[in-house]
Scaffold this motif. Structure first.
Motif, mmCIF file in Angstrom:
data_model
loop_
_atom_site.group_PDB
_atom_site.id
_atom_site.type_symbol
_atom_site.label_atom_id
_atom_site.label_comp_id
_atom_site.label_asym_id
_atom_site.label_seq_id
_atom_site.Cartn_x
_atom_site.Cartn_y
_atom_site.Cartn_z
ATOM 1 N N ARG A 1 -14.562 13.222 2.083
ATOM 2 C CA ARG A 1 -14.353 14.446 1.318
ATOM 3 C C ARG A 1 -14.343 15.673 2.238
ATOM 4 O O ARG A 1 -13.496 16.554 2.107
ATOM 5 C CB ARG A 1 -15.427 14.605 0.244
ATOM 6 N N LEU A 2 -15.283 15.731 3.180
ATOM 7 C CA LEU A 2 -15.339 16.862 4.101
ATOM 8 C C LEU A 2 -14.102 16.923 4.996
ATOM 9 O O LEU A 2 -13.597 18.004 5.290
ATOM 10 C CB LEU A 2 -16.605 16.798 4.951
ATOM 11 N N ARG A 3 -13.627 15.776 5.413
ATOM 12 C CA ARG A 3 -12.406 15.763 6.224
ATOM 13 C C ARG A 3 -11.196 16.226 5.405
ATOM 14 O O ARG A 3 -10.313 16.906 5.918
ATOM 15 C CB ARG A 3 -12.182 14.372 6.811
ATOM 16 N N ALA A 4 -11.172 15.867 4.136
ATOM 17 C CA ALA A 4 -10.085 16.316 3.265
ATOM 18 C C ALA A 4 -10.145 17.836 3.088
ATOM 19 O O ALA A 4 -9.109 18.514 3.102
ATOM 20 C CB ALA A 4 -10.166 15.610 1.914
ATOM 21 N N GLU A 5 -11.362 18.389 2.954
ATOM 22 C CA GLU A 5 -11.511 19.840 2.845
ATOM 23 C C GLU A 5 -11.059 20.516 4.139
ATOM 24 O O GLU A 5 -10.392 21.551 4.108
ATOM 25 C CB GLU A 5 -12.966 20.206 2.543
ATOM 26 N N ALA A 6 -11.423 19.928 5.275
ATOM 27 C CA ALA A 6 -11.011 20.487 6.568
ATOM 28 C C ALA A 6 -9.488 20.492 6.683
ATOM 29 O O ALA A 6 -8.899 21.450 7.199
ATOM 30 C CB ALA A 6 -11.638 19.692 7.710
ATOM 31 N N ALA B 1 -17.772 18.544 11.870
ATOM 32 C CA ALA B 1 -19.062 18.143 12.440
ATOM 33 C C ALA B 1 -19.929 17.458 11.391
ATOM 34 O O ALA B 1 -20.558 16.426 11.663
ATOM 35 C CB ALA B 1 -19.777 19.353 13.023
ATOM 36 N N ALA B 2 -19.951 18.014 10.190
ATOM 37 C CA ALA B 2 -20.740 17.404 9.112
ATOM 38 C C ALA B 2 -20.167 16.036 8.740
ATOM 39 O O ALA B 2 -20.924 15.096 8.480
ATOM 40 C CB ALA B 2 -20.772 18.328 7.896
ATOM 41 N N ALA B 3 -18.843 15.920 8.725
ATOM 42 C CA ALA B 3 -18.211 14.630 8.407
ATOM 43 C C ALA B 3 -18.574 13.591 9.457
ATOM 44 O O ALA B 3 -18.875 12.435 9.114
ATOM 45 C CB ALA B 3 -16.692 14.791 8.327
#
Length: 122
Positions: free
Chosen positions: A108-113, A92-94
């Motif tokens: 970066r957030l998608r990679a963390e997800a 959601a943040a991404a």
């Protein structure tokens, strides 16, 4: 699941994988928070308040291990829900970062997800 997350954290530390480190630390922190006993269910000591007839503060504990309390035991389903929530939050943040034109943060957030999603597939 917790053991696998911790093992992957050790691997990420050795590899200096910042994306995996951020995701795994966050997920493990969320699990630790979920295991914490709610404050309102902790026992209250009946010792008098300092300056009002005694030297102890109400609710204070003394002695070795006196501040330790049992943590809640989470089921595998609850652990999975926590990690799924971490993935949802990052996704959601991404999406929001993408909408705002901040593709670097979104990536970066998608990679963390993705790091966390790998633990859900197992």
């Amino acid at each position: 699941m917790r053991a696998a997350l911790r093992q992957h954290l050790t691997t990420a530390l050795k590899a200096r994988d910042r994306v995996a480190l951020a995701a795994l630390r966050s997920a493990l922190g969320a699990i630790d928070n979920a295991e914490a006993v709610p404050i309102d269910s902790a026992p209250i000591d009946s010792a008098p308040v300092a300056g009002l007839g005694g030297e102890h503060v109400a609710g204070a504990a003394s002695g070795v291990g006196a501040t330790e309390t049992e943590r809640r035991e989470l089921t595998d389903t609850q652990l999975r829900e926590i990690v799924e929530n971490e993935v949802r939050e990052r996704t959601a943040a991404a999406d929001e970062y993408e909408r705002l034109g901040r593709a670097d943060h979104a990536e970066r957030l998608r990679a963390e997800a993705e790091v966390l999603t790998r633990h859900l597939v197992r």
